[in-house]
Motif scaffolding. Sequence first.
Motif, mmCIF file in Angstrom:
data_model
loop_
_atom_site.group_PDB
_atom_site.id
_atom_site.type_symbol
_atom_site.label_atom_id
_atom_site.label_comp_id
_atom_site.label_asym_id
_atom_site.label_seq_id
_atom_site.Cartn_x
_atom_site.Cartn_y
_atom_site.Cartn_z
ATOM 1 N N ILE A 58 8.868 46.554 19.752
ATOM 2 C CA ILE A 58 9.523 45.598 18.750
ATOM 3 C C ILE A 58 9.929 46.308 17.596
ATOM 4 O O ILE A 58 10.913 45.831 17.104
ATOM 5 N N VAL A 59 9.142 47.027 17.153
ATOM 6 C CA VAL A 59 9.434 47.746 15.853
ATOM 7 C C VAL A 59 10.566 48.413 15.946
ATOM 8 O O VAL A 59 11.492 48.568 15.155
ATOM 9 N N LYS A 60 10.615 49.471 17.318
ATOM 10 C CA LYS A 60 11.536 50.332 17.453
ATOM 11 C C LYS A 60 12.971 49.317 17.332
ATOM 12 O O LYS A 60 14.028 49.944 16.927
ATOM 13 N N LEU A 61 13.046 48.560 18.136
ATOM 14 C CA LEU A 61 14.264 47.574 18.380
ATOM 15 C C LEU A 61 14.733 46.963 17.006
ATOM 16 O O LEU A 61 15.749 46.894 16.647
ATOM 17 N N ALA A 62 13.759 46.380 16.318
ATOM 18 C CA ALA A 62 14.082 45.795 14.990
ATOM 19 C C ALA A 62 14.677 46.832 13.889
ATOM 20 O O ALA A 62 15.726 46.508 13.325
ATOM 21 N N HIS A 63 14.140 47.736 14.006
ATOM 22 C CA HIS A 63 14.557 48.892 12.990
ATOM 23 C C HIS A 63 15.709 49.245 13.304
ATOM 24 O O HIS A 63 16.515 49.931 12.321
ATOM 25 N N GLN A 64 16.518 49.417 14.502
ATOM 26 C CA GLN A 64 17.598 49.636 14.869
ATOM 27 C C GLN A 64 18.897 48.652 14.164
ATOM 28 O O GLN A 64 19.773 49.335 14.092
ATOM 29 N N TYR A 65 18.422 47.485 14.068
ATOM 30 C CA TYR A 65 19.324 46.644 13.186
ATOM 31 C C TYR A 65 18.844 46.506 12.143
ATOM 32 O O TYR A 65 19.250 45.537 11.245
ATOM 33 N N GLY A 66 17.910 47.519 11.316
ATOM 34 C CA GLY A 66 17.456 47.245 9.871
ATOM 35 C C GLY A 66 16.950 46.055 9.526
ATOM 36 O O GLY A 66 16.752 45.492 8.145
ATOM 37 N N ILE A 67 16.122 45.454 10.663
ATOM 38 C CA ILE A 67 15.353 44.065 10.489
ATOM 39 C C ILE A 67 13.773 44.815 10.169
ATOM 40 O O ILE A 67 13.169 45.577 10.857
ATOM 41 N N ALA A 68 13.112 44.252 9.327
ATOM 42 C CA ALA A 68 11.668 44.416 8.771
ATOM 43 C C ALA A 68 10.834 43.822 9.860
ATOM 44 O O ALA A 68 11.091 42.666 10.353
ATOM 45 N N VAL A 69 9.746 44.347 10.357
ATOM 46 C CA VAL A 69 8.939 43.882 10.934
ATOM 47 C C VAL A 69 7.553 43.396 10.356
ATOM 48 O O VAL A 69 6.784 44.421 9.708
ATOM 49 N N ILE A 70 7.341 42.228 10.013
ATOM 50 C CA ILE A 70 5.878 41.863 9.374
ATOM 51 C C ILE A 70 4.977 40.994 10.280
ATOM 52 O O ILE A 70 5.368 40.330 11.030
ATOM 53 N N VAL A 71 3.865 41.389 10.081
ATOM 54 C CA VAL A 71 2.629 41.068 11.139
ATOM 55 C C VAL A 71 1.725 40.442 10.482
ATOM 56 O O VAL A 71 0.984 40.658 9.536
ATOM 57 N N ASP A 72 1.331 39.359 11.156
ATOM 58 C CA ASP A 72 -0.056 38.345 10.964
ATOM 59 C C ASP A 72 -1.098 39.016 11.754
ATOM 60 O O ASP A 72 -1.154 38.569 12.941
ATOM 61 N N GLU A 73 -1.773 39.809 11.095
ATOM 62 C CA GLU A 73 -2.756 40.604 11.904
ATOM 63 C C GLU A 73 -4.311 40.062 11.150
ATOM 64 O O GLU A 73 -5.200 40.598 11.115
ATOM 65 N N ALA A 74 -4.241 38.588 10.937
ATOM 66 C CA ALA A 74 -5.394 38.080 10.533
ATOM 67 C C ALA A 74 -6.631 38.419 11.317
ATOM 68 O O ALA A 74 -7.562 38.505 11.020
ATOM 69 N N HIS A 75 -6.387 38.521 12.620
ATOM 70 C CA HIS A 75 -7.625 38.712 13.645
ATOM 71 C C HIS A 75 -7.521 40.182 13.859
ATOM 72 O O HIS A 75 -8.302 40.325 15.153
ATOM 73 N N GLY A 76 -7.098 41.000 13.370
ATOM 74 C CA GLY A 76 -6.844 42.281 13.455
ATOM 75 C C GLY A 76 -7.628 43.200 12.694
ATOM 76 O O GLY A 76 -7.275 44.582 12.730
ATOM 77 N N ALA A 77 -8.352 42.737 11.953
ATOM 78 C CA ALA A 77 -8.851 43.909 10.664
ATOM 79 C C ALA A 77 -9.583 44.961 11.365
ATOM 80 O O ALA A 77 -9.685 45.967 10.502
ATOM 81 N N HIS A 78 -10.136 44.829 12.651
ATOM 82 C CA HIS A 78 -11.035 45.995 12.982
ATOM 83 C C HIS A 78 -10.458 46.962 13.822
ATOM 84 O O HIS A 78 -10.686 47.908 14.373
#
Length: 484
Positions: free
Chosen positions: A182-202
Motif C-alpha cells: 500500500i505504501v509503495k503504491l501510494a508513494h508512486q502518486y505522492g500520497i502520504a500513508v498515515i496509520v492508526d496503529e493503536a493496537h500495534g505498539a508491541h
Amino acid sequence: MFANQNKTPLFDALKEYYKKQVIPFDVPGHKHGKGLKEFAEFVGDKVLEIDVNSMKCLDNISNPIGVIKEAEDLAAEAYWADHAFFIVNGTTAAVQGMIMSVCEPGDKIILPRNAHKSAINGLILSGAEPVYIQPEINYELGIAMGVSLEEVEKAIVRNSDAKAIFIINPTYYGATSDIKEIVKLAHQYGIAVIVDEAHGAHFSFHEELPPEAIELGADMCAVSLHKTGGSLTQSSLLLLKEGLIDPKKVKTVLNLTQTTSASYLLMSSIDVARKMLAVHGDKILTKVLKLSRYAREEINKIDGLYAFGKELIGSPGVFDFDETKLSINVSGLGLTGFEVYDILRDEYNIQMELGDVFNILAIISVGDTKESIDSLIESLKDISKKYKKQKITFNKGPILKNPEVIISPRDAFYSRKKVVKLEEAEGEISGESIMAYPPGIPIVTPGERISKEIIDYIKFLKNQHSLLQGTEDPYVENIKVLGV
C-alpha cells in the motif's frame, strides 16, 4: 536494540525532582498531595508528589528541548522513526494530529469506513473530504477485516489527487493489511500513508508479530503505547518518517489540540515502557505469545467456541494476524458476544475488552499471567456447560457496508439540524455519530444517509444493552439530522 535504550531521561529527571522535596508554589493546587489527602491515602503519597507541572528541569511538551526531547528521540529510535511526539490526550489526539498535518479543508483522504471515531472527528477538524474504501468482511465471524490492495488501488486511481490514505494496523480483532505494498503504491502518486496503529505498539519488538508500519515505509503512525505496551492509560506516541510530511507542521498541529499541562505521570510511563520494550521486549513478548497460543488451543477445545487466529491469513483482508488479540467467536453457544461479555463480568469477575454480536475479545499483553489466562479458560468452560443452546445466527451483514455519504462530516457538523425519533430517521442525513464503545467505530457519522438497516442495527444494540454514544440524547431515542 540500541545500547542507549537503557536510558530513561524524563523518568530520571522526575525522580531527581522528587528527591529534592521542592516547596511548590506552582500548580497543581494539591501541592504534592497535601490538598487531596483522601485520594493520596488510596493511591500513595509518591504518586501525587510527582504529579507536577512543566518547569525548566522537566522540560515542556509544547516545545521540548530537554529531557522530554531526549525521551522522544529514544522512542523514535526504538520504533525506527525519524521523530516521535509524546501524546497525553490519548491516541485520539495522535490520529487527529495525523489527519490535520496532511489535510486542509477540501482535501481528499482515503480511509476504510471501519475507522475509529477519532478519525471521523479528525475529518471534522481538518475539513478533509473522505473517500471511503470498503474493508473486507468475514461474514461467518461477523466482523470487518483489513483492506485489500485491489480496493486501495481502485480508490487511488479514481482519486489520485488525494493527500493521504489512512490505514488501520491492526484492526481491533488483529487483522493487518499489506502495508508495504500500500505504501509503495501510494508513494508512486505522492500520497502520504498515515496509520492508526493503536493496537500495534508491541509490533516492533518481536519477529513473530506483524511488522510495524513505520518499518514498512509509512509516513506517520499513531501508537497507543498504553494499550499493549504497558504505559499508563491515555499515553501514546505519534511517529513520523521524514519525506512527505514536515515535522515542524506536525508539532504545530499537535499544539493546537494537546494540553499545555501534560501529565508527567503519563509521559514518564511512556519513557519507562519504551525502555522495557526496547531492552526486554523480545523476552516479554515471547511469553505473551506463548500465553496467547496456549489460550487459543484450550479455548478451541470448548464446545461452541472458536478462538480464531493465524489460520485466517490469506483470507480476504487478512495479510497478517496479531496473535495477542484473543478474539473468540461465541455464536456456537447460542449466545451473543454481548451476553457472554456481561456473563463474564457479572458472574466471573472477568473484564473483556469488548463484546459484539458474534464475538468477545481479550487483549493479551505485557501484564498477563498464566493464572489470569487459566481463569478465563475455566470460566468459558463453565459458561459452555451452563448456557450453551442452539447456535445463534444473525443476518447483520448489510450494516458492515459503507453508508452513503451525502456531504462532508465537517459541513454536516456545522449545518443546521433538527431532532427526530430514531425510528423516523430513515432517509435523513445524520448530524451526529452513533457508535458502540468499545470499539468506537461509528455506525453512522455526520453527513451520511440513515438507512433502515442502520436504524434496525442500532435498535438491536440497544436491546443488547450495548454502550452506545455519540448522540446528544444519552439514551439514543432521538437523533439529530440535517434540516430545520
